[in-house]
Scaffold this active site. Structure first.
Site, PDB file in Angstrom:
ATOM      1  CB  ILE A  17      38.329  46.484  37.810  1.00  0.00           C
ATOM      2  CG1 ILE A  17      37.350  45.464  37.242  1.00  0.00           C
ATOM      3  CG2 ILE A  17      37.869  47.896  37.456  1.00  0.00           C
ATOM      4  CD1 ILE A  17      35.951  45.547  37.838  1.00  0.00           C
ATOM      5  CB  ALA A  87      39.422  47.454  47.245  1.00  0.00           C
ATOM      6  CB  SER A  88      34.429  45.122  46.528  1.00  0.00           C
ATOM      7  OG  SER A  88      33.338  44.571  47.245  1.00  0.00           O
ATOM      8  CB  SER A 129      28.293  44.467  41.034  1.00  0.00           C
ATOM      9  OG  SER A 129      27.984  43.304  40.291  1.00  0.00           O
ATOM     10  CE  LYS A 166      30.200  45.160  44.227  1.00  0.00           C
ATOM     11  NZ  LYS A 166      31.588  45.609  44.472  1.00  0.00           N
ATOM     12  N   PRO A 191      29.363  47.290  36.778  1.00  0.00           N
ATOM     13  CG  PRO A 191      31.659  47.131  36.948  1.00  0.00           C
ATOM     14  CD  PRO A 191      30.450  47.432  37.752  1.00  0.00           C
ATOM     15  CB  VAL A 194      34.924  42.552  34.497  1.00  0.00           C
ATOM     16  CG1 VAL A 194      36.065  43.339  33.854  1.00  0.00           C
ATOM     17  CG2 VAL A 194      33.907  43.503  35.122  1.00  0.00           C
ATOM     18  CG  PHE A 226      26.879  35.959  32.380  1.00  0.00           C
ATOM     19  CD1 PHE A 226      28.039  36.468  31.810  1.00  0.00           C
ATOM     20  CD2 PHE A 226      26.764  34.588  32.549  1.00  0.00           C
ATOM     21  CE1 PHE A 226      29.066  35.635  31.412  1.00  0.00           C
ATOM     22  CE2 PHE A 226      27.791  33.741  32.159  1.00  0.00           C
ATOM     23  CZ  PHE A 226      28.940  34.260  31.587  1.00  0.00           C
TER      24      PHE A 226
END
Length: 348
Positions: A17, A87-88, A129, A166, A191, A194, A226
């Site tokens: 992303i 970032a995660s 998320s 998250k 999101p 993705v 999903f």
């Protein structure tokens, strides 16, 4: 176009992303700065940006910073107008200890927010998320779509380390803004899975579904449904959330409805990819078989809680408030497949 002196920091610049956010920030005329855990990743990121035809990649400034360390964040945010905190960690399999995900997600988000506040950044957009919205709700009316008003129930069934990380990180971000954010503004993008065009040979967890189907690596399709969204539309929503007045203090569900089952994805690949989709399986794997395989494959175990769960979502808020309009979920799936073949990740 952006003001020439406006700098956007994109955290985690080597991520899927994040790279598309960098590309679209450059296209919009912003100066771009990005963080990586090691400057050794610089050339990999630049190659990915160039593979998508990004302009002015030589102007991107790289800063070394780690979500688990204070060092580097002050320098990274200094002089920035906006921060996209992308970032995660997103694991391909369940971690041995849930805090391996929760701590970096929560503490890293708070580090970025503190540094942004202290540097007088105008707004931070945090990439959260759907995992912070739609989990732990077993028994919910399947016809009722999830919205930004919903939060994952951490005490509910099937909520694992990723969902916790998250949800806890996003809650912490909102609490920070309420209690000590000062003039800093916050927007959040949530999101679903993705997909879309990859920019190199490294692939995200979401793309692995398409990769495994396309290569025939799995014998069939689990009963899992999903949401899907194209990475280019995710980046677009980040930029809208970054500057639009309506986005201040708001979160936005990011998907291209309706949700897709893995069999839907498989049928799309069979229909749209022609001979290149010949290995894609379309038969359904019974739940009991998948649960048995989960004992031996931690990657499969990660998806067991999602069996037979409907997860519809509404994007009316992003459409009406920000004018966001994503491409179809089928187009996102096909773009993933085409890029996997183009970059040689899948041989067909």
């Amino acid at each position: 176009m952006a003001e020439k002196n406006e700098i956007v920091l994109v955290t985690g610049g080597s991520g899927f992303i994040a790279m598309w956010c960098i590309i679209q920030c450059l296209q919009a005329g912003y100066q771009v700065r990005t963080t990586v855990r090691s400057l050794k990743r610089t050339e990999t990121v630049l190659q990915g940006l160039r593979s998508a035809g990004a302009l002015n990649t030589e102007t991107v400034v790289f800063k070394e910073a780690d979500l688990l360390q204070d060092e580097g964040w002050k320098e990274a945010v200094e002089g920035c107008t906006y921060v996209l905190h992308v970032a995660s960690p997103f694991p391909a399999e369940a971690p041995k200890h849930e805090n391996d995900l929760i701590v970096p997600a929560r503490d890293g988000t708070l580090r970025v927010l503190r540094a942004a506040r202290d540097a007088s950044v105008k707004r931070v957009v945090v990439t959260s998320s759907f995992a912070a919205i739609g989990q732990g709700h077993r028994g919910r009316d399947p016809s009722k779509p999830f919205t930004e008003e919903d939060w994952t129930d951490l005490s509910g069934p099937g909520v694992g380390a990723y969902e916790k990380s998250k949800t806890i990180a996003e809650r912490a971000a909102w609490d920070f803004i309420d209690q000590e954010g000062g003039n800093l503004e916050l927007s959040v993008v949530n999101p679903v899975s993705v997909m879309g065009p990859i920019l190199g040979t490294e692939i995200s967890t979401s793309i692995q579904v398409v990769s495994r189907l396309l290569s025939g690596a799995i014998p069939g399709c689990p009963n899992i449904e999903f949401g899907v969204v194209d990475v280019r539309d995710v980046a677009d929503l980040h930029l809208r959330a970054m500057t639009h007045p309506n986005a201040k203090g708001e979160r936005f569900l990011c998907m291209a409805p309706p949700a897709m089952s893995i069999r839907d994805i498989a049928l799309t690949l069979r229909e749209r990819m022609g001979p290149q989709g010949r290995k894609v399986p379309t038969r359904t794997i019974p739940n009991f078989v998948l649960r048995s395989l989960g004992f031996f494959d931690s990657g499969i175990a990660l998806v067991i809680p999602y069996l037979d769960e409907a997860r519809p979502g509404s994007i009316e808020k992003a459409k009406t408030s920000l004018g966001w309009n994503p491409r179809s979920n089928a187009d996102a799936v096909v773009a993933s497949a085409e890029s996997l073949i183009y970059h040689g990740v899948v041989k067909v």
